[in-house]
Scaffold this motif. Structure first.
Motif, mmCIF file in Angstrom:
data_model
loop_
_atom_site.group_PDB
_atom_site.id
_atom_site.type_symbol
_atom_site.label_atom_id
_atom_site.label_comp_id
_atom_site.label_asym_id
_atom_site.label_seq_id
_atom_site.Cartn_x
_atom_site.Cartn_y
_atom_site.Cartn_z
ATOM 1 N N UNK A 81 -42.926 -25.111 -23.238
ATOM 2 C CA UNK A 81 -43.197 -24.226 -24.570
ATOM 3 C C UNK A 81 -43.343 -23.109 -24.133
ATOM 4 N N UNK A 82 -43.161 -22.374 -23.015
ATOM 5 C CA UNK A 82 -43.206 -20.982 -22.467
ATOM 6 C C UNK A 82 -42.694 -20.811 -21.202
ATOM 7 N N UNK A 83 -42.450 -19.492 -20.790
ATOM 8 C CA UNK A 83 -41.922 -18.999 -19.527
ATOM 9 C C UNK A 83 -42.963 -17.885 -19.245
ATOM 10 N N UNK A 84 -43.389 -17.764 -18.111
ATOM 11 C CA UNK A 84 -44.182 -16.659 -17.551
ATOM 12 C C UNK A 84 -43.280 -15.915 -16.483
ATOM 13 N N UNK A 85 -42.438 -16.534 -15.650
ATOM 14 C CA UNK A 85 -41.838 -15.960 -14.779
ATOM 15 C C UNK A 85 -40.636 -16.504 -14.463
ATOM 16 N N UNK A 86 -39.609 -15.600 -14.258
ATOM 17 C CA UNK A 86 -38.271 -16.121 -13.734
ATOM 18 C C UNK A 86 -37.918 -15.263 -12.446
ATOM 19 N N UNK A 87 -37.625 -16.158 -11.616
ATOM 20 C CA UNK A 87 -37.057 -15.756 -10.045
ATOM 21 C C UNK A 87 -35.831 -16.069 -9.921
ATOM 22 N N UNK A 88 -34.884 -15.033 -9.957
ATOM 23 C CA UNK A 88 -33.441 -14.864 -9.530
ATOM 24 C C UNK A 88 -33.415 -15.124 -8.155
ATOM 25 N N UNK A 89 -32.834 -16.055 -7.630
ATOM 26 C CA UNK A 89 -33.018 -16.291 -6.078
ATOM 27 C C UNK A 89 -31.604 -16.751 -5.631
ATOM 28 N N UNK A 90 -30.824 -17.452 -6.332
ATOM 29 C CA UNK A 90 -29.581 -18.309 -6.005
ATOM 30 C C UNK A 90 -28.568 -17.256 -5.222
ATOM 31 N N UNK A 91 -27.943 -17.721 -4.118
ATOM 32 C CA UNK A 91 -26.995 -17.037 -3.375
ATOM 33 C C UNK A 91 -25.810 -17.756 -2.808
ATOM 34 N N UNK A 92 -24.671 -16.981 -3.277
ATOM 35 C CA UNK A 92 -23.419 -17.687 -2.362
ATOM 36 C C UNK A 92 -23.257 -16.764 -1.300
ATOM 37 N N UNK A 93 -22.969 -17.392 -0.156
ATOM 38 C CA UNK A 93 -22.920 -16.379 1.013
ATOM 39 C C UNK A 93 -21.894 -15.538 0.878
#
Ligand SMILES: NC(=O)c1ccc[n+]([C@@H]2O[C@H](COP(=O)([O-])OP(=O)(O)OC[C@H]3O[C@@H](n4cnc5c(N)ncnc54)[C@H](OP(=O)(O)O)[C@@H]3O)[C@@H](O)[C@H]2O)c1
Length: 146
Positions: A81-93
């Motif tokens: 029911x909420x979101x505090x932090x988004x970590x964008x981390x995915x990687x394609x080499x």
């Protein structure tokens, strides 16, 4: 710093920096949302996070696919029911692993890289921001210099 009861969504969280990030946030009392493609690897990370005493949510998603990105954010909000932090981390080499400019695959490789490394981040962030405004939350982008 305590992240007690914060909800943290981490893409590319089944290995490397993403997995380590999920574990560290769990140690600090956060609920982590582990998003990646390999369920076996994600479940291992989730088991360690749960061992620190907090619930976690595993979501299998290819973040280069728009519908899977939207479903991942929706499931997060449904559960916590909420979101505090988004970590964008995915990687394609890097593109260098796709041979060269004359093997006929360069545009396919370019599109795959951009869809994962750049477009997915923009898409995830755009869907997360309305929820982050409500919690006065944060976005963390993890990238290489390239
Ligand atoms: N490690 C370093 O020394 C270093 C240094 C500087 C910057 N960085 C940056 O830090 C970030 C993480 O690096 P890392 O070393 O931890 O990499 P990693 O171990 O390869 O982790 C990246 C994760 O992203 C996942 N992923 C790839 N494409 C995906 C997609 N379409 N949908 C969902 N998940 C996807 C991968 O899953 P699969 O296993 O299924 O591919 C993998 O679990 C990257 O942005 C990298 O550029 C790393």
């Amino acid at each position: 710093m305590s992240f007690k009861d914060k909800v943290v969504f981490i893409s590319g969280a089944s290995s490397g920096i993403g997995a380590a990030t999920a574990k560290e946030f769990s140690k600090e009392g956060a609920y982590v949302v582990i998003v990646d493609r390999n369920e076996t690897k994600m479940e291992k990370v989730a088991a360690e996070c749960v061992s620190y005493g907090k619930k976690s949510l595993v979501i299998k998603a290819d973040v280069s696919k728009d519908n899977e990105v939207k479903a991942a954010i929706d499931k997060t909000i449904q559960k916590f029911e909420k979101l505090d932090i988004l970590v964008n981390n995915q990687e394609r080499a890097g593109i260098i692993r796709y041979e060269n400019f004359i093997d006929g695959r360069i545009l396919e490789a370019y599109d795959e890289l951009m869809a994962t490394n750049l477009r997915a981040t923009v898409h995830l962030t755009s869907l997360a921001v309305p929820h982050l405004i409500e919690t006065k939350g944060s976005v963390i982008d993890i990238y290489s210099i390239a």
